[in-house]
Enzyme design. Structure first.
Site, PDB file in Angstrom:
ATOM      1  CD  GLU A 177      -3.019  -1.063   2.227  1.00  0.00           C
ATOM      2  OE1 GLU A 177      -4.100  -1.612   1.988  1.00  0.00           O
ATOM      3  OE2 GLU A 177      -2.795  -0.450   3.275  1.00  0.00           O
ATOM      4  CD  GLU A 370      -3.758  -6.171   2.574  1.00  0.00           C
ATOM      5  OE1 GLU A 370      -4.613  -5.493   3.198  1.00  0.00           O
ATOM      6  OE2 GLU A 370      -2.541  -5.961   2.651  1.00  0.00           O
TER       7      GLU A 370
END
Ligand code: BG6
Length: 478
Positions: A177, A370
């Site tokens: 991220e 995810e």
């Protein structure tokens, strides 16, 4: 879905391993983020202390003790039929301070053993090189990613990993991220700020260093093994305009660009014009060194991975609009969507939307690394967990993912559900926010037997993998 689709799950070192001071492991930023009210201040890194304090409880010290239980855990994942298991490397197990010349052999052996265990069950390891962690020594010495020397230390880490695990790992993700650096800069990149710091400037400088480091990782990964596949990773989830007012549409474009900016660089090889213009307007100076432009262009990623928990909403005038929680970043509440117990919006179609956005933009293989529902689970007297709510969430998302592939033609290589074994929450530090197919018996303060139990979703996901996504129904008799 294609036969070789990588079904599996994901965890991260700092949220699972524990054993934070075992076998020469050094201290990392993620170890210093406490449970409780103070946590949000630490995520941001403004005026924080870089020492452990007796006043706080630090969840990553214990994780779920994966450091000691990984064999048994991987065996359970194999029982579910996992094809892929995404883990991350704790940087400070390999280089405890970050600037050593020699790597720490016990750290290298630990991950080697994990990868071998995966291979034993024909599970493909997907390895995130930096899932938020950064050695505290480097934060103290050079201010972490604000300093260009981090590129060198990270490069050293990468080369060590690529060489050592040449025959064991092929899928690498450079930074988890990467856009989180803008929202939780201490957690995401070890950045700390004093009152006089120009925070915006420092965040973008640090991001530039990560982008350069990521390109170098692609270079070395391919040099060490041309079969290596290296991906970037973003916290995904498209912004919808709140209304069809043109101003709201423009706002959504703007917010989406902010999210995609770093991925644009990693996947297309250059700073996009919209970003250069904005940086110029904000008087933010990116410290391009000679060769950076060419490096970014030459070493773009092989695949684009992302997390998806929810879509978001953008409006040109927020006043009076309700907000709700999300993955670190809040969003305007979408009146058409339900929310989870933690206030995160639930939008399976948003996953299909996001997949299409990213696919159309990059035309590179995508990987959902995810996705999942953080929820409170109850262990019954007979050690069962009836998590039908999780099955509903996941099956609805997987159904939309399959539509994106089979109807829209999106090129997707895999799906790893987040926190396939319950682990510590990154945002809140809680254990009670559970994502797993496997229940871990411990509370927020690591009290409990740490025994693992199969939830209903365990049997359901096994069936999903077995049927290659064809059978998403849940039959109770399982
Ligand atoms: C992502 C992170 O932001 O979301 C994970 O990559 C994190 O580390 C996950 O755990 C879910 O967020 P949370 O706050 O519920 O743990």
């Amino acid at each position: 879905m294609q036969k070789e689709f990588l079904w599996g799950g994901a965890i991260a070192a700092n949220q699972s391993e524990g054993a934070f001071d075992v076998a020469n492991r050094g201290l990392a930023n993620v170890d210093l983020i406490p449970y409780g009210e103070a946590r949000s201040k630490f995520l941001l890194g403004e005026n924080i202390d870089l020492e452990l304090s007796d006043n706080y409880y630090y969840p990553s010290k214990n994780g779920i003790d994966f450091y000691h239980t990984y064999k048994q855990d991987i065996k359970m994942l194999a029982e579910m039929g996992f094809k892929a298991f995404r883990i991350s490397i704790a940087w400070t197990r390999i280089f405890p301070k970050g600037d050593e010349t020699e790597a720490n052999e016990s750290g290298l052996l630990f991950y080697e053993s994990i990868f071998k265990e995966c291979k034993k069950y024909e599970i493909e390891p997907i390895v995130t090189i930096a899932h938020f962690d950064c050695p505290v020594h480097l934060i103290k010495k050079i201010g972490a990613w604000r300093d260009r020397r981090m590129v060198y230390y990270y490069e050293k880490l990468c080369r060590t990993l690529f060489e050592r695990y040449k025959d064991l790992v092929q899928y690498w993700i450079t930074f988890n991220e990467i856009n989180m650096i803008l929202h939780a800069p201490f957690m995401a990149a070890g950045l700390t700020f004093s009152k006089t710091d120009d925070i915006e400037q420092i965040k973008y400088v640090a991001a530039h260093h990560e982008l350069v480091a990521s390109a170098l990782a692609v270079k070395w990964a391919h040099e060490v093994n041309p079969k290596n596949k290296v991906g970037c990773m973003m916290a995904g989830g498209d912004y919808y305009p709140y209304a069809c007012r043109p101003e709201d549409v423009m706002e959504a474009i703007d917010k989406n660009r902010k999210n995609l900016f770093f991925i644009d660089v990693q996947a297309r090889g250059e700073y996009p014009q919209y970003a250069l213009k904005e940086l110029e307007r904000k008087r933010i100076k990116i410290p391009f060194e000679s060769g950076d432009i060419e490096l970014l262009m030459q070493y773009t990623v092989d695949f684009v991975s992302f997390s998806y928990y929810a879509s978001r909403v953008a409006a040109s005038q927020n006043s009076g609009l309700k907000e709700t929680a999300g993955n670190i970043v809040k969003s305007i509440k979408n009146p058409y969507l339900e929310v989870s117990e933690w206030g995160w919006q639930i939008d399976p179609i948003g996953l299909r939307v996001t997949l299409n956005t990213i696919w159309d933009r990059y035309q590179k293989p995508l990987f959902i690394v995810e996705n999942g529902l953080g929820a409170v689970d109850e262990l019954t007297d007979t050690n069962e967990v009836h998590d039908g709510y999780r099955i509903s969430y996941l099956s609805a998302h997987i159904a939309e993912m399959i539509k994106a592939v089979e109807i829209d033609g999106v090129g997707l290589i895999g799906y790893t559900s987040w926190g396939c074994i319950d682990l510590v929450s990154a945002g809140t530090g809680e254990m009670k926010k559970r994502y797993g197919f496997i229940y871990v018996d411990q509370d927020d303060f690591s009290n409990g037997s740490k025994k693992r139990y199969k939830k209903d979703s365990f049997y359901w996901f096994k069936q999903v993998i077995e049927s290659n996504g064809q059978n998403l129904d849940w039959k109770k008799e399982n």
